[in-house]
Design a protein around this motif. Structure first.
Motif, PDB file in Angstrom:
ATOM      1  N   PHE A   1       0.886  -1.340  -0.036  1.00  0.00           N
ATOM      2  CA  PHE A   1       0.143  -0.131   0.098  1.00  0.00           C
ATOM      3  C   PHE A   1       0.749   1.471   0.150  1.00  0.00           C
ATOM      4  CE2 PHE A   1      -2.613   3.402   1.908  1.00  0.00           C
ATOM      5  CZ  PHE A   1      -3.856   3.296   0.961  1.00  0.00           C
ATOM      6  N   ALA A   2       1.881   1.329   0.775  1.00  0.00           N
ATOM      7  CA  ALA A   2       2.795   2.601   0.886  1.00  0.00           C
ATOM      8  C   ALA A   2       3.390   2.651  -0.657  1.00  0.00           C
ATOM      9  CB  ALA A   2       3.907   2.356   1.956  1.00  0.00           C
ATOM     10  N   ARG A   3       3.943   1.496  -1.192  1.00  0.00           N
ATOM     11  CA  ARG A   3       4.268   1.775  -2.479  1.00  0.00           C
ATOM     12  C   ARG A   3       3.673   2.298  -3.603  1.00  0.00           C
ATOM     13  NH1 ARG A   3       6.210  -3.524  -3.833  1.00  0.00           N
ATOM     14  NH2 ARG A   3       7.962  -3.118  -2.244  1.00  0.00           N
ATOM     15  N   ASN A   4       2.232   1.608  -3.607  1.00  0.00           N
ATOM     16  CA  ASN A   4       1.321   2.124  -4.534  1.00  0.00           C
ATOM     17  C   ASN A   4      -0.169   1.818  -4.278  1.00  0.00           C
ATOM     18  OD1 ASN A   4       0.172   3.098  -6.959  1.00  0.00           O
ATOM     19  ND2 ASN A   4       0.732   1.303  -8.351  1.00  0.00           N
ATOM     20  N   PRO A   5      -0.823   2.676  -3.656  1.00  0.00           N
ATOM     21  CA  PRO A   5      -2.276   2.296  -2.897  1.00  0.00           C
ATOM     22  C   PRO A   5      -3.224   2.371  -4.092  1.00  0.00           C
ATOM     23  CG  PRO A   5      -1.783   4.582  -2.896  1.00  0.00           C
ATOM     24  CD  PRO A   5      -0.484   4.021  -3.228  1.00  0.00           C
ATOM     25  N   ARG A   6      -2.736   2.743  -5.444  1.00  0.00           N
ATOM     26  CA  ARG A   6      -3.877   2.651  -6.448  1.00  0.00           C
ATOM     27  C   ARG A   6      -4.515   1.313  -6.899  1.00  0.00           C
ATOM     28  NH1 ARG A   6      -4.281   2.289 -11.794  1.00  0.00           N
ATOM     29  NH2 ARG A   6      -5.879   3.649 -12.895  1.00  0.00           N
TER      30      ARG A   6
END
Length: 470
Positions: A448-453
């Motif tokens: 989630f921290a890397r890419n929540p999309r």
């Protein structure tokens, strides 16, 4: 000598007596004695002088070179053996051969033994190359003048249009100049030593106690010095690639040493070829695969590329104005599917998946939404469902394919296609297939921290499961 003359005079007088025994008149005897005296004083010496002159004329012939000519000083090592790396300039391990674009080819028409002059005759570099200690540009001529050789060689170069060879072997033209007829009619083959395409000052380096061997290698261990003894850029980087205070005044900008245009970019086109980076420099060698590698080089240091290239050269390709044919090999259409699956090269670096890729696939009937009439009979885009979609996950399962190269999926599919299966059952219309692997909850915070999309495609931001991963 006077006694011999008197004897010859008496003998002459005896022979001049008349047959009847009466002596000749006094005046005649006086003439005979005087003639004999003159012959005694002049005649023998003149004859001896003529005889002595003949051998002298023969000895004036210049000494001939040894059979087969002189052998030393024709190559860096005797008999043209390979030069040990320890004798070569620093950086030769990375660049064994000097660049022809920086150092144009030379024509060396003399033989010279540096080792003999430095080891046996105790000469220093400055003995012959004193001009280097005051030189501040590459156009300066650093070779010694011919008259300097006259101090040791039996020859007179004071007038180059009328060089006077001596009687010793080391004073003959063929002793130093190459060619069987060197010096004939006063002509020798000219030396051609083009200027280096560099900005360089010997004086500044020598003033900083940078000695000759630190750039040219162990020339004193060699015979003939050639282009191979010219400096290598990898060796220059020992000083010019330092960082911080260690760099001092040895700046590392390309144009510190390389010639440049008015706009600050390096001059890279020369009569001997185009100057390109070596392989060891940022992996930037412009080999046939550089189109695939250049994106990483440019991403690491775009200023490095800007030393030679303008931004227009980049945009001409990247905005589609120029489509270089050499980006892909000739059989690319037949093999690009495998490269697209591997994501190397990444298609989306140049192409729009939903337009360029999908439009082409529709035209040839290999897209899911292509007209049925264009689709080849039996054409399958994915492996059978037993391998591609159903459990358990095998090596051909679409989950692994998506993780390996999601771009290959989105070239045809949208997120809605994924949601038809992976959304929860009920009003959302999904099949309730969980897309997360086992143990995902323990590491969902990293994802989630890397890419929540991707999470928000299916989950609401207020979803307790999402909050647990924040």
């Amino acid at each position: 000598m006077m006694m011999n003359a008197s004897k010859r005079s008496a003998e002459s007088a005896r022979k001049t007596r008349r047959p009847n025994g009466r002596p000749l008149p006094g005046w005649l005897a006086f003439v005979a004695c005087l003639s004999a005296l003159i012959l005694g004083l002049v005649g023998p010496d003149a004859s001896a002088q003529t005889a002595d002159d003949a051998p002298a004329a023969e000895s004036a012939a210049p000494p001939a070179p040894p059979p087969g000519g002189y052998k030393s000083g024709l190559h860096p090592m005797p008999n043209d053996a390979e030069t040990p790396l320890a004798f070569m300039p620093p950086g030769s391990a990375a660049s064994p051969v000097p660049s022809e674009e920086i150092y144009p080819p030379q024509t060396i028409t003399i033989r010279f033994n540096h080792k003999k002059h430095t080891k046996d005759l105790k000469q220093t570099c400055k003995s012959c190359h004193a001009a280097a200690f005051t030189s501040d540009k590459v156009a300066d001529r650093l070779m010694p003048k011919a008259e300097q050789c006259d101090a040791c060689h039996d020859v007179d170069h004071s007038d180059l249009n009328a060089v006077k060879a001596g009687t010793d072997a080391n004073g003959q033209c063929v002793f130093c100049h190459i060619g069987d007829k060197a010096g004939e009619k006063g002509a020798v083959a000219p030396m051609v030593l083009p200027n280096a395409n560099l900005v360089f000052t010997h004086k500044k380096h020598l003033d900083r106690n940078i000695q000759c061997g630190q750039c040219h290698g162990q020339v004193g261990e060699l015979e003939l010095a050639t282009r191979d003894q010219l400096p290598r850029m990898a060796g220059c980087f020992a000083c010019h690639n330092m960082s911080g205070a260690a760099q001092g005044q040895a700046k590392g900008a390309c144009t510190t040493c390389h010639t440049a245009r008015n706009d600050g970019r390096m001059i890279t086109s020369f009569t001997t070829g185009n100057l390109v980076p070596p392989q060891w420099m940022h992996n930037a060698a412009h080999t046939p695969d550089f189109i695939d590698r250049h994106k990483a080089v440019a991403a690491n240091d775009s200023a490095f590329c800007g030393s030679c290239h303008t931004t227009n050269e980049c945009t001409d390709c990247h905005d589609g104005r120029v489509r270089p044919r050499k980006v892909h090999p000739n059989d690319w259409l037949s093999i690009h599917a495998q490269s697209a699956r591997q994501d190397n090269p990444r298609c989306s670096s140049c192409h729009q998946a939903q337009t360029f890729c999908a439009d082409c696939h529709r035209r040839v009937g290999v897209a899911r939404d292509t007209a049925s009439g264009n689709r080849l009979a039996g054409r399958r885009f994915h492996p059978p469902a037993a391998e591609f979609t159903t459990a358990p996950r095998g090596p051909n399962h679409h989950a692994w394919e998506a993780m390996r190269n999601l771009n290959a999926c989105v070239s045809c599919h949208t997120e809605r296609d994924c949601a038809t299966c992976h959304a929860t059952k009920g009003l959302s219309g999904g099949h309730g297939v969980n897309p997360h692997p086992l143990g995902f909850r323990d590491k969902c915070g990293v994802a989630f921290a890397r890419n929540p999309r991707p999470c928000l495609v299916c989950h609401q931001s207020s979803d307790p499961l999402v909050r647990a991963c924040q």
